[in-house]
Design an enzyme around this catalytic site. Sequence first.
Site, PDB file in Angstrom:
ATOM      1  N   PHE A   1      51.879  22.904  12.917  1.00 35.73           N
ATOM      2  CA  PHE A   1      52.142  24.203  13.565  1.00 35.73           C
ATOM      3  C   PHE A   1      53.611  24.627  13.496  1.00 35.73           C
ATOM      4  O   PHE A   1      53.961  25.704  13.938  1.00 35.73           O
ATOM      5  CB  PHE A   1      51.592  24.279  14.992  1.00 35.73           C
ATOM      6  CG  PHE A   1      51.829  23.107  15.904  1.00 35.73           C
ATOM      7  CD1 PHE A   1      53.077  22.532  16.063  1.00 35.73           C
ATOM      8  CD2 PHE A   1      50.763  22.619  16.668  1.00 35.73           C
ATOM      9  CE1 PHE A   1      53.285  21.479  16.936  1.00 35.73           C
ATOM     10  CE2 PHE A   1      50.953  21.557  17.553  1.00 35.73           C
ATOM     11  CZ  PHE A   1      52.220  20.985  17.673  1.00 35.73           C
TER      12      PHE A   1
ATOM     13  N   HIS B   1      53.351  21.681  26.466  1.00 38.26           N
ATOM     14  CA  HIS B   1      53.948  20.742  27.437  1.00 38.26           C
ATOM     15  C   HIS B   1      54.522  19.513  26.730  1.00 38.26           C
ATOM     16  O   HIS B   1      55.280  18.761  27.332  1.00 38.26           O
ATOM     17  CB  HIS B   1      52.925  20.331  28.513  1.00 38.26           C
ATOM     18  CG  HIS B   1      51.847  19.432  28.000  1.00 38.26           C
ATOM     19  ND1 HIS B   1      50.767  19.898  27.310  1.00 38.26           N
ATOM     20  CD2 HIS B   1      51.695  18.100  28.073  1.00 38.26           C
ATOM     21  CE1 HIS B   1      49.993  18.881  26.979  1.00 38.26           C
ATOM     22  NE2 HIS B   1      50.529  17.774  27.423  1.00 38.26           N
TER      23      HIS B   1
ATOM     24  N   GLY C   1      46.394  22.882  16.761  1.00 43.40           N
ATOM     25  CA  GLY C   1      46.582  21.592  17.434  1.00 43.40           C
ATOM     26  C   GLY C   1      45.311  21.219  18.184  1.00 43.40           C
ATOM     27  O   GLY C   1      45.353  20.679  19.286  1.00 43.40           O
ATOM     28  N   GLY C   2      44.175  21.493  17.547  1.00 43.57           N
ATOM     29  CA  GLY C   2      42.866  21.361  18.227  1.00 43.57           C
ATOM     30  C   GLY C   2      42.281  19.967  18.176  1.00 43.57           C
ATOM     31  O   GLY C   2      41.104  19.782  18.495  1.00 43.57           O
TER      32      GLY C   2
HETATM   33  C1  LIG Z   1      48.047  16.991  23.859  1.00 46.04           C
HETATM   34  S1  LIG Z   1      47.129  17.113  22.376  1.00 46.04           S
HETATM   35  C2  LIG Z   1      46.038  18.467  22.741  1.00 46.04           C
HETATM   36  C3  LIG Z   1      44.834  18.450  21.843  1.00 46.04           C
HETATM   37  C4  LIG Z   1      43.815  19.556  22.101  1.00 46.04           C
HETATM   38  N1  LIG Z   1      44.347  20.868  21.897  1.00 46.04           N
HETATM   39  C5  LIG Z   1      43.266  19.414  23.509  1.00 46.04           C
HETATM   40  O1  LIG Z   1      43.419  20.354  24.297  1.00 46.04           O
HETATM   41  O2  LIG Z   1      42.666  18.365  23.821  1.00 46.04           O
HETATM   42  C6  LIG Z   1      48.293  17.824  21.251  1.00 46.04           C
HETATM   43  C7  LIG Z   1      47.729  17.963  19.835  1.00 46.04           C
HETATM   44  O3  LIG Z   1      48.750  18.554  19.008  1.00 46.04           O
HETATM   45  C8  LIG Z   1      48.682  17.911  17.763  1.00 46.04           C
HETATM   46  N2  LIG Z   1      49.957  18.062  17.063  1.00 46.04           N
HETATM   47  C9  LIG Z   1      51.142  17.445  17.302  1.00 46.04           C
HETATM   48  N3  LIG Z   1      52.083  17.856  16.433  1.00 46.04           N
HETATM   49  C10 LIG Z   1      51.477  18.744  15.620  1.00 46.04           C
HETATM   50  C11 LIG Z   1      51.923  19.539  14.537  1.00 46.04           C
HETATM   51  N4  LIG Z   1      53.180  19.468  14.113  1.00 46.04           N
HETATM   52  N5  LIG Z   1      51.042  20.366  13.940  1.00 46.04           N
HETATM   53  C12 LIG Z   1      49.751  20.438  14.364  1.00 46.04           C
HETATM   54  N6  LIG Z   1      49.260  19.728  15.398  1.00 46.04           N
HETATM   55  C13 LIG Z   1      50.114  18.887  16.016  1.00 46.04           C
HETATM   56  C14 LIG Z   1      48.395  16.469  18.108  1.00 46.04           C
HETATM   57  O4  LIG Z   1      47.934  15.747  16.982  1.00 46.04           O
HETATM   58  C15 LIG Z   1      47.364  16.638  19.203  1.00 46.04           C
HETATM   59  O5  LIG Z   1      46.063  16.715  18.679  1.00 46.04           O
END
Ligand SMILES: C[S@@+](CC[C@H](N)C(=O)[O-])C[C@H]1O[C@@H](n2cnc3c(N)ncnc32)[C@H](O)[C@@H]1O
Length: 378
Positions: A301, A320, A251-252
């Site tokens: 994920f 969160h 989720g980067g």
């Molecule tokens: C709050 S952001 C945090 C992004 C990054 N890790 C940071 O610290 O800035 C949450 C991230 O999770 C990703 N995300 C949401 N659902 C997801 C999934 N099912 N699989 C992978 N990534 C996902 C979003 O696209 C987003 O980039």
Amino acid sequence: MKGRTIGELGDSVSRLTSALEKELTSRGLESPTVDDETPGSLSEIDPQAARELIETVRELEVLVQGPRQTLGLMGLQVHDSSSLGAVVLFDIPNLVPPGGSSTYAELSAKSGLDEDRLTRILRYAMTNFIFREGPAGHVRHTVLSAHLTQSPSFCDFLRTIALVFNPANTCLSIALQRFPNTQSMTQTGHSVARHTEQTFYDWLDNNPDLRDSFDRGMEGISRGGQRLQDTDLRAYPWKDLPRHSIVVDVGGSGGHFARDLAQLHPEFTIIVQDLPRVIEVALKERRGKGVTNVSYQAHSFFDEQPVRGADVYFMRHIFHNHPDTECVAILNALLPALKPGARVLVSEYIVPSAENVDRDLGSKAMRRVSSHSRFAGT
Ligand SMILES: C[S@@+](CC[C@H](N)C(=O)[O-])C[C@H]1O[C@@H](n2cnc3c(N)ncnc32)[C@H](O)[C@@H]1O
């Protein structure tokens, strides 16, 4: 913590401001004012004193204003946010010359926003020290408006607040009334605001412009906003990991953290995983240009982790945004990939204790996705 009297609060303000001024003097720095256009923050001079001072001033404000005025103004705070949103959406900060001024008519012509509305929005924003007027009819920068000209990705975050988060925020009460006991990701302030049955991230994927703004905004707050990624680089002893570690940033987003980690540890191999559209845009915009040890992979994920045997699976600000059941599912999806000794690193907001709570983050996440910041020990 027991409430303090007006005299005790005043003494604290005096002690803490003196400490900050002394620190400024010892570093040969001038004491700034809000009218200065140069960015900078007293929090960087002495974070502890600054934090204590902010809390003290807030407590003093409540005491002086009393409950009626305090609660009334709190209920109206949405206007602070909407006026800031309008300022950013119409790019007003970049229309006012640094060190100079623009008239409302000029700003209206350049931004396309009706002069009367623009004037009212800016005058409201000025009550929050975003721009100032002087002489009458001439808009000038303050430290806050000037900052908005210097951080485009932070403005993306504010744009996301205005267009994505705030509609959800204002619908939280309606969602709680309708679904008082839900853990569902489709019974949230966001779903009420958008009349959608999609989850937040599915909805975002169907709105590409907002999705891109959200992703750039994540970089904005990580590099210059509320959750600095420097903290994560410092908080964990990355240098103690095996020299050629494989790190998966689950989720980067567009890889902003991964790229900074890659620079510090060029010998690591780092894989950024996120939803397909996010990875597609990151690759298209060549965000990792020149960084050879970061690669990108589309992966949800909730599905089984495809990178097996990595040294670290890093999850920064993921949990969160999800209720407990989904957090467990996300962690379960990692299990088949874990080799003995693998590390699962989680960087999250933790609400420390009743007397020292982070007042806002938990409810912010709840408005969008039925989730919460976890309390220490949970
Ligand atoms: C709050 S952001 C945090 C992004 C990054 N890790 C940071 O610290 O800035 C949450 C991230 O999770 C990703 N995300 C949401 N659902 C997801 C999934 N099912 N699989 C992978 N990534 C996902 C979003 O696209 C987003 O980039």
